[in-house]
Structure formats: C-alpha cells, structure tokens
Design an enzyme around this catalytic site. Structure first.
Site, PDB file in Angstrom:
ATOM      1  N   GLY A  50      33.766  -8.150  -4.045  1.00 22.33           N
ATOM      2  CA  GLY A  50      33.108  -7.327  -3.046  1.00 22.33           C
ATOM      3  C   GLY A  50      32.024  -8.146  -2.373  1.00 22.33           C
ATOM      4  O   GLY A  50      32.227  -9.318  -2.060  1.00 22.33           O
TER       5      GLY A  50
ATOM      6  N   CYS B 242      35.252 -13.086  -8.152  1.00 25.23           N
ATOM      7  CA  CYS B 242      34.577 -13.304  -6.879  1.00 25.23           C
ATOM      8  C   CYS B 242      33.113 -12.858  -6.951  1.00 25.23           C
ATOM      9  O   CYS B 242      32.298 -13.482  -7.616  1.00 25.23           O
ATOM     10  CB  CYS B 242      35.369 -12.618  -5.774  1.00 25.23           C
ATOM     11  SG  CYS B 242      35.045 -13.245  -4.117  1.00 25.23           S
TER      12      CYS B 242
ATOM     13  N   HIS C  22      41.329 -13.653  -6.786  1.00 26.74           N
ATOM     14  CA  HIS C  22      41.604 -12.237  -7.029  1.00 26.74           C
ATOM     15  C   HIS C  22      42.981 -12.034  -7.661  1.00 26.74           C
ATOM     16  O   HIS C  22      43.946 -11.697  -6.961  1.00 26.74           O
ATOM     17  CB  HIS C  22      41.548 -11.459  -5.711  1.00 26.74           C
ATOM     18  CG  HIS C  22      40.186 -11.344  -5.123  1.00 26.74           C
ATOM     19  ND1 HIS C  22      39.341 -10.288  -5.370  1.00 26.74           N
ATOM     20  CD2 HIS C  22      39.513 -12.172  -4.283  1.00 26.74           C
ATOM     21  CE1 HIS C  22      38.214 -10.454  -4.711  1.00 26.74           C
ATOM     22  NE2 HIS C  22      38.288 -11.588  -4.046  1.00 26.74           N
TER      23      HIS C  22
ATOM     24  N   GLU D  34      43.967  -9.561  -9.312  1.00 29.61           N
ATOM     25  CA  GLU D  34      44.349  -8.148  -9.206  1.00 29.61           C
ATOM     26  C   GLU D  34      45.158  -7.844  -7.954  1.00 29.61           C
ATOM     27  O   GLU D  34      45.804  -6.795  -7.864  1.00 29.61           O
ATOM     28  CB  GLU D  34      43.094  -7.259  -9.252  1.00 29.61           C
ATOM     29  CG  GLU D  34      42.260  -7.217  -7.982  1.00 29.61           C
ATOM     30  CD  GLU D  34      41.346  -8.414  -7.793  1.00 29.61           C
ATOM     31  OE1 GLU D  34      40.599  -8.417  -6.800  1.00 29.61           O
ATOM     32  OE2 GLU D  34      41.389  -9.345  -8.625  1.00 29.61           O
TER      33      GLU D  34
END
Length: 203
Positions: free
Chosen positions: A48, A80, A171, A173
């Site tokens: 984020g 991140c 990332h 995910e």
C-alpha cells in the site's frame, strides 16, 4: 480448525492477501483495531502506501499493539509497504518504522509506476521460473546480521527472513499459487503445531 491469520486492513491490497491465504486453506481476520490482534496464529502487513499506513496506525491507536504482536514470535509476512514498516532503516525519505528487520530499504527504489512489472527471481528455496510482481517497489540496499536472503532480482535481495519475520519487495499475493504464499502458510501451520505440542506437554 485451520490457523487464523490477521491481515492489517487499514489501507492497501489487504483483500488480495486475504484471497491468497484463503486459497491455501487459511482463515483470515481483518485487523483494524487492537482487539483484532487477539488469538492470531500469523500476521500479514500488506502493500500500500507506508506513510498513509503510519498515519492510520496512530489514528486507530494501533501502533503499539501491532508492535507487540510483531514481537510476539508468531509468523509474520510483509510485502512492499509492509516491509517498509518492518525495516530497521527507511530512506527516500527517512521515516518511522518498527525497526524489527535488520535491513535498509529505499522507498520506490525501483522507480515509479512506469517501471513496475513482473521479473524473474533467483532462489535456492523457490522453484525455478518463479517470478515476482513489483509495483512502485522498495529496494533493499543493505542486509544486516541474521537476515537470510531467500530470493534475488539480479543482485538485489528481494525476499528476506529473520526468525519468524518474512518480507518481500514484490507482491506474491497477486500471482495465483505463488510459492512464497505456500511457504508462509506452511510456517503458520508449523508454528501452530509446535505450540499445541508444547501445550500438551505442559498439561
């Protein structure tokens, strides 16, 4: 019952993390208040915007309770911006962090959105051909004592671990069936099993 993983849900891509964890059979709980940190088996700090996360952690009274959870010894995975929160030192610009992972990170160290993309990783613990998706990613410029580098992008460390703390510049995910998510799920299950065994021996 499957282990329960808390996902910090103040800002960022927490929904993608939840979906990835559900895909490997774990239960999740969105963490928005201190009470949400109770009885967790693992914890995820998502990507984020790290400065926004810092502000919201203060607004919600979560800074200290989250720090206690991160220090508790449960498995933690940060991606991140989440990695920035864990790092010992943050640059470009300098900002507050929990300082639990002995690495130095540079915010947006791989450039802005224009330079984002999916890149090949080299690793002794991940399958050949594993890639990582980098989005305005932080760059690790120094790795301190006790930190194990699990994957690299070129010469750069991009996946690191120290004890129960794991962090990625990229990332996983966002990629279906990514082995980094599998490794974290295995660590959570192993931690739960060890805790149950210890409780049985003590009873």
């Amino acid at each position: 019952m499957e282990p329960l993983v808390g996902v910090l849900a103040l800002q960022g891509d927490f929904l993608d993390h939840e979906a990835a964890l559900h895909a490997v059979g774990l239960r999740t709980r969105q963490v928005r208040a201190a009470a949400d940190l109770c009885l967790l088996d693992g914890l995820v700090l998502p990507g984020g915007e790290s400065t926004t996360m810092l502000t919201l952690l203060d607004v919600e009274g979560l800074w200290a309770p989250l720090g206690d959870a991160l220090r508790s010894g449960m498995p933690v995975f940060a991606t991140c911006a989440g990695m920035i929160l864990l790092a010992e030192q943050v640059e470009n610009p300098r900002q507050r962090s929990y300082g639990l992972l002995p690495i130095t990170v540079v915010r947006n160290g791989y450039g802005r959105q224009l330079h984002s993309g999916t890149f090949a990783l080299t690793s002794s613990v991940l399958p050949n051909g594993t890639t990582g998706t980098f989005i305005r990613a932080p760059r690790i410029t120094a790795v301190g004592p006790g930190v194990e580098v699990l994957a690299r992008r070129g010469d750069d460390a991009v996946l690191v671990q120290k004890g129960p703390l794991r962090a990625a510049c990229f990332h996983p995910e966002l990629q279906e069936g990514h082995p980094v998510v599998d490794r974290f799920a295995a660590a959570v299950r192993a931690s739960c099993s060890a805790r149950r065994s210890a409780q049985e021996r003590a009873s």
